[in-house]
Design a protein around this motif. Structure first.
Motif, PDB file in Angstrom:
ATOM      1  N   LEU A   1      11.191   1.180 -10.659  1.00 53.73           N
ATOM      2  CA  LEU A   1      11.293   0.481 -11.945  1.00 53.73           C
ATOM      3  C   LEU A   1       9.927  -0.004 -12.432  1.00 53.73           C
ATOM      4  CD1 LEU A   1      14.607  -1.516 -11.491  1.00 53.73           C
ATOM      5  CD2 LEU A   1      14.204   0.428 -13.007  1.00 53.73           C
ATOM      6  N   LEU A   2       9.089  -0.450 -11.515  1.00 59.48           N
ATOM      7  CA  LEU A   2       7.741  -0.894 -11.905  1.00 59.48           C
ATOM      8  C   LEU A   2       6.901   0.250 -12.456  1.00 59.48           C
ATOM      9  CD1 LEU A   2       6.550  -3.261  -9.022  1.00 59.48           C
ATOM     10  CD2 LEU A   2       6.987  -3.891 -11.394  1.00 59.48           C
ATOM     11  N   PHE A   3       7.019   1.416 -11.845  1.00 57.97           N
ATOM     12  CA  PHE A   3       6.129   2.534 -12.157  1.00 57.97           C
ATOM     13  C   PHE A   3       6.702   3.561 -13.135  1.00 57.97           C
ATOM     14  CE2 PHE A   3       4.304   0.961  -8.239  1.00 57.97           C
ATOM     15  CZ  PHE A   3       2.947   1.108  -8.448  1.00 57.97           C
ATOM     16  N   ALA A   4       7.986   3.472 -13.445  1.00 56.45           N
ATOM     17  CA  ALA A   4       8.666   4.560 -14.164  1.00 56.45           C
ATOM     18  C   ALA A   4       8.168   4.801 -15.590  1.00 56.45           C
ATOM     19  CB  ALA A   4      10.172   4.321 -14.186  1.00 56.45           C
TER      20      ALA A   4
ATOM     21  N   ALA B   1       1.092  -6.998  -8.688  1.00 55.34           N
ATOM     22  CA  ALA B   1       2.472  -6.905  -9.189  1.00 55.34           C
ATOM     23  C   ALA B   1       3.388  -6.288  -8.137  1.00 55.34           C
ATOM     24  CB  ALA B   1       2.515  -6.080 -10.477  1.00 55.34           C
ATOM     25  N   VAL B   2       2.898  -5.270  -7.449  1.00 58.78           N
ATOM     26  CA  VAL B   2       3.703  -4.619  -6.413  1.00 58.78           C
ATOM     27  C   VAL B   2       3.909  -5.578  -5.240  1.00 58.78           C
ATOM     28  CG1 VAL B   2       3.825  -2.679  -4.799  1.00 58.78           C
ATOM     29  CG2 VAL B   2       2.931  -2.326  -7.117  1.00 58.78           C
ATOM     30  N   ARG B   3       2.857  -6.274  -4.859  1.00 65.45           N
ATOM     31  CA  ARG B   3       2.969  -7.208  -3.728  1.00 65.45           C
ATOM     32  C   ARG B   3       3.952  -8.334  -4.033  1.00 65.45           C
ATOM     33  NH1 ARG B   3       1.392 -11.057  -0.224  1.00 65.45           N
ATOM     34  NH2 ARG B   3       0.539 -10.327   1.757  1.00 65.45           N
ATOM     35  N   ARG B   4       3.979  -8.769  -5.266  1.00 71.91           N
ATOM     36  CA  ARG B   4       4.925  -9.818  -5.672  1.00 71.91           C
ATOM     37  C   ARG B   4       6.371  -9.361  -5.441  1.00 71.91           C
ATOM     38  NH1 ARG B   4       6.254 -11.250 -11.544  1.00 71.91           N
ATOM     39  NH2 ARG B   4       7.547 -13.071 -11.286  1.00 71.91           N
ATOM     40  N   VAL B   5       6.666  -8.120  -5.816  1.00 70.11           N
ATOM     41  CA  VAL B   5       8.007  -7.566  -5.598  1.00 70.11           C
ATOM     42  C   VAL B   5       8.284  -7.446  -4.099  1.00 70.11           C
ATOM     43  CG1 VAL B   5       9.414  -5.477  -5.846  1.00 70.11           C
ATOM     44  CG2 VAL B   5       8.149  -6.371  -7.809  1.00 70.11           C
ATOM     45  N   VAL B   6       7.328  -6.907  -3.362  1.00 75.98           N
ATOM     46  CA  VAL B   6       7.500  -6.724  -1.919  1.00 75.98           C
ATOM     47  C   VAL B   6       7.782  -8.057  -1.239  1.00 75.98           C
ATOM     48  CG1 VAL B   6       6.286  -6.141   0.223  1.00 75.98           C
ATOM     49  CG2 VAL B   6       6.160  -4.598  -1.742  1.00 75.98           C
TER      50      VAL B   6
ATOM     51  N   ALA C   1       0.834  -1.210   0.000  1.00 74.35           N
ATOM     52  CA  ALA C   1       0.000   0.000   0.000  1.00 74.35           C
ATOM     53  C   ALA C   1       0.866   1.256   0.000  1.00 74.35           C
ATOM     54  CB  ALA C   1      -0.937  -0.009   1.212  1.00 74.35           C
ATOM     55  N   ALA C   2       1.955   1.233   0.773  1.00 73.72           N
ATOM     56  CA  ALA C   2       2.841   2.397   0.829  1.00 73.72           C
ATOM     57  C   ALA C   2       3.468   2.666  -0.535  1.00 73.72           C
ATOM     58  CB  ALA C   2       3.922   2.189   1.887  1.00 73.72           C
ATOM     59  N   LEU C   3       3.938   1.633  -1.212  1.00 73.41           N
ATOM     60  CA  LEU C   3       4.545   1.814  -2.534  1.00 73.41           C
ATOM     61  C   LEU C   3       3.518   2.296  -3.558  1.00 73.41           C
ATOM     62  CD1 LEU C   3       6.988  -1.232  -2.722  1.00 73.41           C
ATOM     63  CD2 LEU C   3       7.583   1.187  -2.517  1.00 73.41           C
ATOM     64  N   LEU C   4       2.307   1.776  -3.492  1.00 75.15           N
ATOM     65  CA  LEU C   4       1.255   2.249  -4.410  1.00 75.15           C
ATOM     66  C   LEU C   4       0.980   3.735  -4.187  1.00 75.15           C
ATOM     67  CD1 LEU C   4      -1.114  -0.844  -4.288  1.00 75.15           C
ATOM     68  CD2 LEU C   4       0.031   0.029  -6.336  1.00 75.15           C
ATOM     69  N   ASP C   5       1.003   4.175  -2.923  1.00 70.15           N
ATOM     70  CA  ASP C   5       0.808   5.602  -2.627  1.00 70.15           C
ATOM     71  C   ASP C   5       1.996   6.435  -3.092  1.00 70.15           C
ATOM     72  OD1 ASP C   5      -1.667   5.201  -1.502  1.00 70.15           O
ATOM     73  OD2 ASP C   5      -0.964   5.287   0.574  1.00 70.15           O
ATOM     74  N   VAL C   6       3.203   5.969  -2.786  1.00 71.11           N
ATOM     75  CA  VAL C   6       4.412   6.712  -3.140  1.00 71.11           C
ATOM     76  C   VAL C   6       4.513   6.911  -4.646  1.00 71.11           C
ATOM     77  CG1 VAL C   6       6.935   6.505  -3.293  1.00 71.11           C
ATOM     78  CG2 VAL C   6       5.784   6.159  -1.100  1.00 71.11           C
ATOM     79  N   PHE C   7       4.205   5.877  -5.397  1.00 69.46           N
ATOM     80  CA  PHE C   7       4.401   5.926  -6.841  1.00 69.46           C
ATOM     81  C   PHE C   7       3.119   6.210  -7.610  1.00 69.46           C
ATOM     82  CE2 PHE C   7       8.200   3.517  -5.508  1.00 69.46           C
ATOM     83  CZ  PHE C   7       9.144   4.386  -6.028  1.00 69.46           C
ATOM     84  N   GLY C   8       2.302   7.111  -7.061  1.00 69.00           N
ATOM     85  CA  GLY C   8       1.148   7.587  -7.815  1.00 69.00           C
ATOM     86  C   GLY C   8       1.624   8.333  -9.061  1.00 69.00           C
ATOM     87  N   PRO C   9       0.756   8.542 -10.036  1.00 70.82           N
ATOM     88  CA  PRO C   9       1.169   9.160 -11.299  1.00 70.82           C
ATOM     89  C   PRO C   9       1.848  10.519 -11.150  1.00 70.82           C
ATOM     90  CG  PRO C   9      -1.087   8.337 -11.447  1.00 70.82           C
ATOM     91  CD  PRO C   9      -0.656   8.171 -10.025  1.00 70.82           C
TER      92      PRO C   9
ATOM     93  N   THR D   1       1.242   0.630 -18.893  1.00 65.91           N
ATOM     94  CA  THR D   1       0.162   0.341 -17.955  1.00 65.91           C
ATOM     95  C   THR D   1       0.708   0.408 -16.532  1.00 65.91           C
ATOM     96  OG1 THR D   1      -0.816  -1.145 -19.572  1.00 65.91           O
ATOM     97  CG2 THR D   1      -1.573  -1.372 -17.302  1.00 65.91           C
ATOM     98  N   THR D   2       0.011   1.100 -15.675  1.00 67.22           N
ATOM     99  CA  THR D   2       0.423   1.205 -14.271  1.00 67.22           C
ATOM    100  C   THR D   2       0.247  -0.158 -13.608  1.00 67.22           C
ATOM    101  OG1 THR D   2      -0.270   3.502 -14.220  1.00 67.22           O
ATOM    102  CG2 THR D   2      -0.006   2.415 -12.100  1.00 67.22           C
TER     103      THR D   2
END
Length: 197
Positions: A167-170, A181-186, A90-98, A175-176
């Protein structure tokens, strides 16, 4: 806008306009004229409130950094609740918003902006550095609660999570990535240190 007409919350109005331009067209399209046009005000309004365009952009970045600091407080307070992987996802999804991803690109592309931010005390890549500190602080709290291994190196885990997240969001055009996908990395990054049941 006619002169003599007051603009309420001009700072927020200009920041909002800059964010819209960043989302729509990217950092290269961000100019003082584009911002004031998007905000619907005279060009001089920006220069009345900020020393120059880089000073405006530095305040925009600092505003975003302030949001990360607020998020860090909430994340630390949540230590010991929920699954560590879920909190980090959840933190990474918030940090890497558009908008944040676009602002990181802006910081990387403008030397004058980076110089102003560094003069103000920012280190590394502003926004990413603060996000890294946020995750390190959270992981430290979880380690103190025994939910992360006592020997876990949070000063390695946090930047690893931020780097992988970036790298996921850059790719602004792609597609965001979603939560799975984020949880898999975490989960891959923290697999060896999580001590939750």
């Amino acid at each position: 806008m006619p002169t003599g007409v007051a603009i309420r919350d001009v700072r927020e109005q200009l920041f909002g306009a800059a964010e819209q331009i960043l989302l729509r067209a990217g950092p290269n399209a961000l100019t003082s004229r584009a911002v004031t046009t998007e905000a619907g005000c005279a060009k001089g309004v920006l220069h009345r409130h900020f020393a120059d365009f880089d000073a405006f952009l530095a305040e925009l970045v600092r505003d975003r950094i302030g949001r990360i600091e607020d998020q860090a407080t909430a994340l630390r307070a949540a230590a010991g609740t929920g699954a560590v992987a879920d909190r980090l996802t959840a933190a990474l999804l918030d940090v890497f918003g558009p908008v944040a991803v676009a602002i990181v690109s802006l910081v990387i592309s403008r030397d004058g902006l980076r110089a102003q931010l560094r003069a103000g005390g920012s280190t590394g890549v502003p926004l990413l550095a603060e996000a890294t500190a946020m995750l390190a602080s959270y992981l430290t709290a979880e380690r103190a609660l025994g939910r992360i291994a006592e020997d876990a190196d949070v000063d390695v885990l946090a930047p690893t999570l931020i780097g992988a997240g970036h790298l996921l969001f850059a790719d602004r055009e792609g597609t965001t990535p979603g939560a799975p996908a984020v949880r898999r990395v975490v989960t891959a990054v923290i697999a060896g240190v999580v001590r939750e049941p």
